[in-house]
Design a protein around this motif. Structure first.
Motif, PDB file in Angstrom:
ATOM      1  N   HIS A  62       0.803  -1.220   0.000  1.00  0.00           N
ATOM      2  CA  HIS A  62       0.000   0.000   0.000  1.00  0.00           C
ATOM      3  C   HIS A  62       0.839   1.274   0.000  1.00  0.00           C
ATOM      4  O   HIS A  62       0.289   2.370   0.096  1.00  0.00           O
ATOM      5  CB  HIS A  62      -0.916   0.007   1.227  1.00  0.00           C
ATOM      6  CG  HIS A  62      -0.167  -0.109   2.522  1.00  0.00           C
ATOM      7  ND1 HIS A  62       0.214  -1.326   3.038  1.00  0.00           N
ATOM      8  CD2 HIS A  62       0.288   0.823   3.376  1.00  0.00           C
ATOM      9  CE1 HIS A  62       0.861  -1.131   4.176  1.00  0.00           C
ATOM     10  NE2 HIS A  62       0.922   0.158   4.409  1.00  0.00           N
ATOM     11  N   CYS A  63       2.167   1.157  -0.124  1.00  0.00           N
ATOM     12  CA  CYS A  63       3.036   2.340  -0.093  1.00  0.00           C
ATOM     13  C   CYS A  63       3.006   3.066  -1.438  1.00  0.00           C
ATOM     14  O   CYS A  63       2.707   2.477  -2.469  1.00  0.00           O
ATOM     15  CB  CYS A  63       4.465   1.933   0.258  1.00  0.00           C
ATOM     16  SG  CYS A  63       4.613   1.199   1.902  1.00  0.00           S
ATOM     17  N   ASP A 118     -13.056   0.364  -5.663  1.00  0.00           N
ATOM     18  CA  ASP A 118     -11.954   1.233  -6.072  1.00  0.00           C
ATOM     19  C   ASP A 118     -10.657   0.421  -6.093  1.00  0.00           C
ATOM     20  O   ASP A 118     -10.181  -0.036  -5.056  1.00  0.00           O
ATOM     21  CB  ASP A 118     -11.829   2.394  -5.081  1.00  0.00           C
ATOM     22  CG  ASP A 118     -10.842   3.456  -5.535  1.00  0.00           C
ATOM     23  OD1 ASP A 118     -10.089   3.203  -6.495  1.00  0.00           O
ATOM     24  OD2 ASP A 118     -10.823   4.542  -4.920  1.00  0.00           O
ATOM     25  N   ALA A 119     -10.083   0.235  -7.292  1.00  0.00           N
ATOM     26  CA  ALA A 119      -8.822  -0.501  -7.418  1.00  0.00           C
ATOM     27  C   ALA A 119      -7.611   0.385  -7.164  1.00  0.00           C
ATOM     28  O   ALA A 119      -6.477  -0.102  -7.153  1.00  0.00           O
ATOM     29  CB  ALA A 119      -8.715  -1.131  -8.804  1.00  0.00           C
ATOM     30  N   MET A 120      -7.816   1.674  -6.984  1.00  0.00           N
ATOM     31  CA  MET A 120      -6.769   2.637  -6.631  1.00  0.00           C
ATOM     32  C   MET A 120      -5.588   2.605  -7.600  1.00  0.00           C
ATOM     33  O   MET A 120      -4.441   2.815  -7.212  1.00  0.00           O
ATOM     34  CB  MET A 120      -6.317   2.426  -5.181  1.00  0.00           C
ATOM     35  CG  MET A 120      -7.458   2.536  -4.173  1.00  0.00           C
ATOM     36  SD  MET A 120      -6.948   2.610  -2.449  1.00  0.00           S
ATOM     37  CE  MET A 120      -6.493   4.354  -2.325  1.00  0.00           C
ATOM     38  N   HIS A 121      -5.870   2.313  -8.873  1.00  0.00           N
ATOM     39  CA  HIS A 121      -4.858   2.259  -9.935  1.00  0.00           C
ATOM     40  C   HIS A 121      -3.755   1.249  -9.639  1.00  0.00           C
ATOM     41  O   HIS A 121      -2.617   1.396 -10.099  1.00  0.00           O
ATOM     42  CB  HIS A 121      -4.258   3.642 -10.194  1.00  0.00           C
ATOM     43  CG  HIS A 121      -5.214   4.599 -10.835  1.00  0.00           C
ATOM     44  ND1 HIS A 121      -5.795   4.349 -12.063  1.00  0.00           N
ATOM     45  CD2 HIS A 121      -5.712   5.791 -10.403  1.00  0.00           C
ATOM     46  CE1 HIS A 121      -6.597   5.362 -12.372  1.00  0.00           C
ATOM     47  NE2 HIS A 121      -6.575   6.240 -11.388  1.00  0.00           N
ATOM     48  N   GLY A 122      -4.090   0.223  -8.850  1.00  0.00           N
ATOM     49  CA  GLY A 122      -3.139  -0.839  -8.560  1.00  0.00           C
ATOM     50  C   GLY A 122      -3.408  -2.068  -9.409  1.00  0.00           C
ATOM     51  O   GLY A 122      -4.157  -2.033 -10.391  1.00  0.00           O
ATOM     52  N   GLY A 154      -0.748   9.199  -8.803  1.00  0.00           N
ATOM     53  CA  GLY A 154      -0.280  10.215  -7.867  1.00  0.00           C
ATOM     54  C   GLY A 154      -0.885  10.086  -6.484  1.00  0.00           C
ATOM     55  O   GLY A 154      -0.652  10.938  -5.621  1.00  0.00           O
ATOM     56  N   GLN A 155      -1.640   9.007  -6.266  1.00  0.00           N
ATOM     57  CA  GLN A 155      -2.288   8.801  -4.974  1.00  0.00           C
ATOM     58  C   GLN A 155      -1.555   7.741  -4.157  1.00  0.00           C
ATOM     59  O   GLN A 155      -0.772   6.959  -4.680  1.00  0.00           O
ATOM     60  CB  GLN A 155      -3.747   8.379  -5.185  1.00  0.00           C
ATOM     61  CG  GLN A 155      -4.571   9.367  -5.989  1.00  0.00           C
ATOM     62  CD  GLN A 155      -4.659  10.726  -5.328  1.00  0.00           C
ATOM     63  OE1 GLN A 155      -4.931  10.838  -4.137  1.00  0.00           O
ATOM     64  NE2 GLN A 155      -4.415  11.782  -6.107  1.00  0.00           N
ATOM     65  N   HIS A 156      -1.830   7.709  -2.879  1.00  0.00           N
ATOM     66  CA  HIS A 156      -1.262   6.709  -1.972  1.00  0.00           C
ATOM     67  C   HIS A 156      -2.178   5.480  -2.008  1.00  0.00           C
ATOM     68  O   HIS A 156      -3.326   5.564  -1.581  1.00  0.00           O
ATOM     69  CB  HIS A 156      -1.218   7.298  -0.561  1.00  0.00           C
ATOM     70  CG  HIS A 156      -0.398   6.513   0.404  1.00  0.00           C
ATOM     71  ND1 HIS A 156       0.516   7.092   1.243  1.00  0.00           N
ATOM     72  CD2 HIS A 156      -0.343   5.184   0.670  1.00  0.00           C
ATOM     73  CE1 HIS A 156       1.087   6.162   1.997  1.00  0.00           C
ATOM     74  NE2 HIS A 156       0.578   4.999   1.664  1.00  0.00           N
ATOM     75  N   PRO A 157      -1.709   4.320  -2.507  1.00  0.00           N
ATOM     76  CA  PRO A 157      -2.596   3.166  -2.693  1.00  0.00           C
ATOM     77  C   PRO A 157      -2.843   2.379  -1.408  1.00  0.00           C
ATOM     78  O   PRO A 157      -2.636   1.170  -1.342  1.00  0.00           O
ATOM     79  CB  PRO A 157      -1.837   2.324  -3.725  1.00  0.00           C
ATOM     80  CG  PRO A 157      -0.401   2.565  -3.386  1.00  0.00           C
ATOM     81  CD  PRO A 157      -0.329   4.017  -2.964  1.00  0.00           C
ATOM     82  N   ASP A 158      -3.289   3.088  -0.388  1.00  0.00           N
ATOM     83  CA  ASP A 158      -3.585   2.465   0.905  1.00  0.00           C
ATOM     84  C   ASP A 158      -5.084   2.624   1.149  1.00  0.00           C
ATOM     85  O   ASP A 158      -5.576   3.740   1.321  1.00  0.00           O
ATOM     86  CB  ASP A 158      -2.787   3.162   2.005  1.00  0.00           C
ATOM     87  CG  ASP A 158      -2.897   2.444   3.343  1.00  0.00           C
ATOM     88  OD1 ASP A 158      -3.663   1.464   3.433  1.00  0.00           O
ATOM     89  OD2 ASP A 158      -2.223   2.865   4.303  1.00  0.00           O
ATOM     90  N   PRO A 159      -5.852   1.520   1.152  1.00  0.00           N
ATOM     91  CA  PRO A 159      -7.315   1.625   1.191  1.00  0.00           C
ATOM     92  C   PRO A 159      -7.863   1.915   2.579  1.00  0.00           C
ATOM     93  O   PRO A 159      -8.508   1.082   3.208  1.00  0.00           O
ATOM     94  CB  PRO A 159      -7.764   0.250   0.691  1.00  0.00           C
ATOM     95  CG  PRO A 159      -6.677  -0.666   1.147  1.00  0.00           C
ATOM     96  CD  PRO A 159      -5.403   0.125   1.033  1.00  0.00           C
ATOM     97  N   ASP A 183      -5.531  -2.336  -2.008  1.00  0.00           N
ATOM     98  CA  ASP A 183      -4.235  -1.677  -2.056  1.00  0.00           C
ATOM     99  C   ASP A 183      -3.505  -2.097  -3.327  1.00  0.00           C
ATOM    100  O   ASP A 183      -4.070  -2.773  -4.190  1.00  0.00           O
ATOM    101  CB  ASP A 183      -3.418  -1.947  -0.787  1.00  0.00           C
ATOM    102  CG  ASP A 183      -2.873  -3.360  -0.701  1.00  0.00           C
ATOM    103  OD1 ASP A 183      -3.262  -4.212  -1.527  1.00  0.00           O
ATOM    104  OD2 ASP A 183      -2.054  -3.623   0.197  1.00  0.00           O
ATOM    105  N   ALA A 184      -2.238  -1.704  -3.466  1.00  0.00           N
ATOM    106  CA  ALA A 184      -1.538  -1.823  -4.745  1.00  0.00           C
ATOM    107  C   ALA A 184      -1.431  -3.246  -5.265  1.00  0.00           C
ATOM    108  O   ALA A 184      -1.591  -3.494  -6.463  1.00  0.00           O
ATOM    109  CB  ALA A 184      -0.146  -1.205  -4.633  1.00  0.00           C
TER     110      ALA A 184
END
Length: 222
Positions: A62-63, A118-122, A154-159, A183-184
Motif C-alpha cells: 500500500h506504499c 476502487d482498485a486505486m490504480h493498482g 499520484g495517490q497513496h494506494p492504501d485503502p 491496495d496496490a
C-alpha cells in the motif's frame, strides 16, 4: 517460478532483471503475468496450481509508487518463459469457491445491490473489471480507478479512510449499498485476501471478509 508485479514504477525493469538472474541461475521456466501484472493472491494461486518452486512479487503493497515512491520484493514459497493472462487462472479459482450465479443475481436482479469498488490504480483493476463487470454483470461504473499506473495516479494506494476518499464520498451519497477498496498488490494493508469495506453510510468496517458480508446480506434478503 512465477513472477508478477503491481505495476508500480520500476516494475518492468525489475522484471527484466529477474528474468536475467533466473536464466543465469539455471531456472528453466518462468510464468510471468501479461504486461508484468499479477496480484499477490493470484501469484499464490498459480504457484499451487502448477506446483511451481515459488514466486516473486514486485510490490511495496500500500506504499506510494512513482519515481520518488517505494519499491519492494516479496517471495512466495518445463522450460522457457510463459506469459499468462493475469486474471483467468484466479478467476477460475473464484468460480470454484463462490456461487457466481447467486452473486450475479444479487448484483443485477430486481433487488439489485449497487456496489462501488476502487482498485486505486493498482494491480486489482483488471481483476475487478473482469470479475465484477464482465462475469457478474455489475454496471461499468461499479468499478473505478481500474487502470494500473506506475505512480497509482499520484495517490497513496492504501485503502483506508485517509486515502480512499473518492470511494468514501461515493458511499456517503447513499447510492451504493456496498463499497470496497484494494491496495496496490491486491491485499489489504494487514491480511491477505481481506478488503477495506465501507457500509452504506461510509462507516469503516475494515478487514472483514467479503464472503461474510455477502452471506449476511443474503440471509437478510431470504
Amino acid at each position: 517460478m512465477v513472477v508478477g508485479s503491481d505495476g508500480r514504477y520500476f516494475s518492468r525493469t525489475a522484471t527484466e532483471i529477474v528474468v536475467q538472474m533466473a536464466a543465469a541461475n539455471g531456472i528453466g521456466r518462468l510464468i510471468i503475468g501479461q504486461n508484468g501484472i499479477l496480484s499477490t493472491p493470484a501469484v499464490s494461486c498459480i504457484i499451487r496450481k502448477i506446483k511451481a518452486a515459488g514466486g516473486i512479487i514486485l510490490t511495496a503493497s500500500h506504499c506510494p509508487g512513482g519515481p520518488g515512491g517505494e519499491f519492494g520484493v516479496k517471495f512466495n514459497v518445463a522450460n522457457g518463459v510463459e506469459i499468462v493472462d493475469p486474471v483467468d487462472i484466479y478467476l477460475n479459482l473464484l468460480r470454484n469457491i463462490f456461487d457466481f450465479n447467486a452473486i450475479k443475481s444479487l448484483l443485477t436482479g430486481p433487488s439489485q445491490l449497487k456496489i462501488r469498488v476502487d482498485a486505486m490504480h493498482g494491480v486489482m483493476g483488471p481483476y475487478v473489471r473482469k470479475v465484477l463487470c464482465d462475469e457478474l454483470g455489475a454496471p461499468a461504473n461499479s468499478a473505478i480507478n481500474c487502470v494500473p499506473l506506475e505512480d497509482f495516479g499520484g495517490q497513496h494506494p492504501d485503502p483506508n479512510l485517509t486515502y480512499a476518499t473518492t470511494l468514501l464520498e461515493a458511499m456517503k451519497g447513499g447510492e451504493y449499498g456496498f463499497g470496497a477498496a484494494f491496495d496496490a498488490d491486491g491485499v489489504s494493508e494487514r491480511v491477505s485476501s481481506l478488503l477495506t469495506l465501507l457500509s452504506r453510510d461510509g462507516r469503516n468496517i475494515r478487514n472483514q471478509r467479503l464472503e461474510i458480508l455477502c452471506v449476511g446480506h443474503w440471509a437478510q434478503s431470504s
